[in-house]
Design an enzyme around this catalytic site. Sequence first.
Site, short mmCIF file in Angstrom:
data_model
loop_
_atom_site.label_atom_id
_atom_site.label_comp_id
_atom_site.label_asym_id
_atom_site.label_seq_id
_atom_site.Cartn_x
_atom_site.Cartn_y
_atom_site.Cartn_z
N SER A 157 17.52 3.39 -12.40
CA SER A 157 18.49 2.60 -11.55
C SER A 157 19.59 3.36 -11.42
O SER A 157 19.96 4.40 -12.44
CB SER A 157 18.78 1.15 -12.02
N TYR A 170 20.71 -5.17 -18.46
CA TYR A 170 20.01 -4.35 -17.36
C TYR A 170 20.46 -3.11 -17.53
O TYR A 170 19.57 -1.97 -17.36
CB TYR A 170 20.21 -4.90 -15.81
P1 NAD Z 1 10.58 -6.89 -7.60
O1 NAD Z 1 11.24 -8.23 -8.19
O2 NAD Z 1 10.36 -7.02 -6.03
O3 NAD Z 1 9.48 -6.24 -8.44
C1 NAD Z 1 9.57 -6.40 -9.83
C2 NAD Z 1 8.06 -6.27 -10.15
O4 NAD Z 1 7.89 -6.24 -11.56
C3 NAD Z 1 7.45 -7.83 -9.60
O5 NAD Z 1 6.15 -7.47 -9.00
C4 NAD Z 1 7.33 -8.58 -10.74
O6 NAD Z 1 6.23 -9.47 -10.62
C5 NAD Z 1 7.04 -7.49 -11.92
N1 NAD Z 1 7.42 -7.90 -13.34
C6 NAD Z 1 8.62 -8.66 -13.73
N2 NAD Z 1 8.31 -9.10 -15.03
C7 NAD Z 1 7.03 -8.80 -15.26
C8 NAD Z 1 6.19 -8.63 -16.56
N3 NAD Z 1 6.67 -9.22 -17.75
N4 NAD Z 1 4.93 -8.08 -16.48
C9 NAD Z 1 4.54 -7.54 -15.22
N5 NAD Z 1 5.28 -7.37 -13.94
C10 NAD Z 1 6.43 -8.04 -14.11
O7 NAD Z 1 11.95 -5.97 -7.65
P2 NAD Z 1 11.94 -4.25 -7.17
O8 NAD Z 1 13.41 -4.38 -6.67
O9 NAD Z 1 11.13 -3.93 -6.53
O10 NAD Z 1 12.28 -3.62 -8.55
C11 NAD Z 1 11.29 -2.58 -9.17
C12 NAD Z 1 11.96 -1.80 -10.13
O11 NAD Z 1 12.91 -1.05 -9.67
C13 NAD Z 1 12.65 -2.50 -11.41
O12 NAD Z 1 12.30 -1.84 -12.36
C14 NAD Z 1 14.17 -2.76 -10.75
O13 NAD Z 1 15.09 -2.70 -12.10
C15 NAD Z 1 14.02 -1.35 -10.39
N6 NAD Z 1 15.40 -1.06 -9.30
C16 NAD Z 1 15.47 -1.67 -8.18
C17 NAD Z 1 16.45 -1.63 -7.45
C18 NAD Z 1 16.54 -2.48 -6.09
O14 NAD Z 1 17.72 -2.25 -5.48
N7 NAD Z 1 15.55 -3.11 -5.60
C19 NAD Z 1 17.59 -0.91 -7.71
C20 NAD Z 1 17.50 -0.01 -8.59
C21 NAD Z 1 16.37 -0.26 -9.68
#
Ligand code: NAD
Length: 275
Positions: A157, A170
């Site tokens: 991130s 986080y």
């Molecule tokens: P999201 O909530 O849509 O996706 C996260 C996924 O992880 C979901 O499918 C959820 O079911 C899965 N998950 C959570 N806990 C789990 C577990 N214990 N076992 C298996 N699966 C699990 O969120 P996103 O925004 O798509 O995030 C995806 C990644 O990107 C994350 O690591 C997040 O930190 C990172 N990220 C997101 C953003 C953003 O702006 N969306 C920014 C920076 C980083």
Amino acid sequence: MPEAPTTAADMTAARPLAGKVALVTGSTSGIGLGIARAFAMAGADVALNARKIGPDTEKLVAEIKNQAGVKVICVAADMSKRDQIKASVAETEKAFGKLDIVVNNAGIQHVEPIETFPDDQWETVLSVNLSSAFYMTKAALPGMKKRKWGRIINISSAHGLVASAFKSAYVSAKHGLVGLTKVTALETAEEGITCNAICPGYVWTPLVQKQIPEQAKAHNMSEDEVVKKVLLSNQPNKKFATVEEMGALAVFLCGPGGASITGTAIPVDGGWVAH
Ligand code: NAD
């Protein structure tokens, strides 16, 4: 033996990941799903991952399979459980005969000041966002080393590079993931394996949508104000990035153009960490 040199024809291949097998954790929504779809369209066979298999995951598997014409499975595994992580690698290798690409994407967020941040939430955020990538990498590396080819992408991130208030677990986990990325890259540099971190700013996904009310409470603001003054205040281009952009970068890193890129943490944040 060094990896075969990349040719001009490799660079323009329509399906640059044809013949590869990818496992993307937490891939039934958001960025993980965007990356899984992009891999499938680039020709890779894909193992999706969810905590539980059900009608929704089966529908998704069928949809991606039909759309991309590749093999798709969904592996059930909770990324906070190291035995299940190990088993998910074994299941993918059994289904497809190998595992070439791992994307450590599963992640959760909790927004609260340090003094009231629940201890259990700290442990869970660290476990899902950081430890899972360690256990996944540990399980996938032997097969990659044997075949002298592998790609590992850790979804860190902008919070892996800079901090924000109220996100202690986080920010710690995502900084840790950048460190793990560098160590993995150094340990595999001569093995035809690369490891890189993608560091998104704000991407419009369920994880971001969920934190708007939490942030509103923590900052004592309306949800509209949170979007304008908190979330996108750090993102100079004032736009959420898309999951398709994350997919395109992941395909590039795993394709022929990414062969010499390793140990990096690539911001995709509209200029946020340029501040
Ligand atoms: P999201 O909530 O849509 O996706 C996260 C996924 O992880 C979901 O499918 C959820 O079911 C899965 N998950 C959570 N806990 C789990 C577990 N214990 N076992 C298996 N699966 C699990 O969120 P996103 O925004 O798509 O995030 C995806 C990644 O990107 C994350 O690591 C997040 O930190 C990172 N990220 C997101 C953003 C953003 O702006 N969306 C920014 C920076 C980083």
